[in-house]
Scaffold this motif. Structure first.
Motif, short mmCIF file in Angstrom:
data_model
loop_
_atom_site.label_atom_id
_atom_site.label_comp_id
_atom_site.label_asym_id
_atom_site.label_seq_id
_atom_site.Cartn_x
_atom_site.Cartn_y
_atom_site.Cartn_z
N SER A 180 -34.49 9.42 -43.88
CA SER A 180 -34.19 9.62 -42.36
C SER A 180 -35.39 9.51 -41.46
O SER A 180 -36.10 10.67 -40.92
N SER A 184 -35.95 8.85 -38.38
CA SER A 184 -35.71 9.44 -36.98
C SER A 184 -35.96 11.04 -37.07
O SER A 184 -36.52 11.71 -36.24
N ARG A 185 -35.18 11.51 -38.13
CA ARG A 185 -35.43 13.03 -38.22
C ARG A 185 -36.82 13.41 -38.51
O ARG A 185 -37.49 14.40 -38.34
N ALA A 241 -39.33 13.43 -35.57
CA ALA A 241 -38.98 14.47 -34.85
C ALA A 241 -39.38 15.87 -35.44
O ALA A 241 -39.80 17.00 -34.70
N SER A 273 -33.45 15.16 -34.10
CA SER A 273 -33.69 13.85 -34.53
C SER A 273 -34.36 13.07 -33.17
O SER A 273 -34.36 13.70 -32.18
N ALA A 274 -35.18 12.02 -33.44
CA ALA A 274 -35.72 11.41 -32.48
C ALA A 274 -34.96 10.52 -31.62
O ALA A 274 -35.24 10.20 -30.69
N GLU A 275 -33.59 10.45 -32.20
CA GLU A 275 -32.62 9.81 -31.20
C GLU A 275 -32.08 10.63 -30.18
O GLU A 275 -31.50 10.15 -29.01
N ARG A 276 -32.43 12.31 -30.07
CA ARG A 276 -32.09 12.70 -28.85
C ARG A 276 -33.34 13.42 -28.42
O ARG A 276 -33.84 14.57 -29.01
N PRO A 277 -34.12 12.79 -27.52
CA PRO A 277 -35.45 13.20 -27.22
C PRO A 277 -35.40 14.60 -26.52
O PRO A 277 -36.36 15.36 -26.29
#
Length: 201
Positions: free
Chosen positions: A64, A66-67, A70, A136-140
């Motif tokens: 993962s 993206s995780r 973050a 997660s990097a998808e939720r800044p």
């Protein structure tokens, strides 16, 4: 359903919580044998949690990304800090306790057990690992809020640890005294007699 990565992350949080409890209770243990057992368990927990943090970070990088972007700083940096700052005082405490394992937990042992560099890293690693689970990097926005809250929590833990250590130092030095409320002054017998015999208005 919980994913394997989430299960490992929660296991890491539980491990750091265990290390936090053991390091925090040093200054409260009565006997040196109890402090020795806690120090041994805390040292093993710090080493095991650091290894688990590295394994979890490697798994996040592969499974993962993206995780990983973050959460990796919140997992790796506090674990490295705990390994760097907590293990040396733990090792020194273990050497002292193993040299004389019997008897009460004297003030120097309690003072060393309350040192911030011994107690704060495990607490900070536990708080950071707990915050890293949902990031997660998808939720800044969530990442920014999570890092801000974690920084505030770690700062509060460090401040409380310094205050706790200072209180133990002052108690040991005899500077901190208990505040005792002054006893009520007894009324003079003549004044009491005049008050009782005074006619009611």
């Amino acid at each position: 359903m919980m994913s394997p990565l989430d299960a490992v992350a929660w296991a890491l949080v539980a491990g750091w919580a265990y290390a936090t409890a053991e390091t925090y209770l040093f200054a409260l243990r009565r006997g040196r044998r109890a402090v020795l057992r806690s120090a041994t368990r805390a040292r093993a927990a710090v080493i095991a949690c650091t290894a688990a943090a590295l394994a979890l970070t490697a798994a996040l990088a592969v499974l993962s990304p993206s995780r990983f972007l973050a959460a990796a700083p919140l997992i790796v940096l506090p674990s490295a800090a705990a390994l760097w700052w907590s293990l040396p005082p733990l090792g020194g405490l273990l050497r002292v306790l193993r040299a004389d394992p019997w008897g009460p937990s004297d003030p120097p042992i309690r003072r060393r057990g309350a040192e911030p560099r011994l107690t704060v890293p495990a607490q900070a690693a536990c708080a950071c690992a707990l915050t890293a689970i949902p990031l997660s990097a998808e939720r800044p926005v969530a990442v920014i809020v999570g890092y801000g809250l974690t920084g505030a929590v770690v700062g509060g833990l460090a401040r409380y640890a310094r205050h706790r250590h200072t209180v133990l130092e002052r108690v040991r030095a005899g500077v901190l005294r208990r505040a005792v409320a002054p006893a009520p002054q007894e009324e003079h017998p003549r004044r009491r007699l005049r008050r009782l015999t005074r006619p009611a208005s």
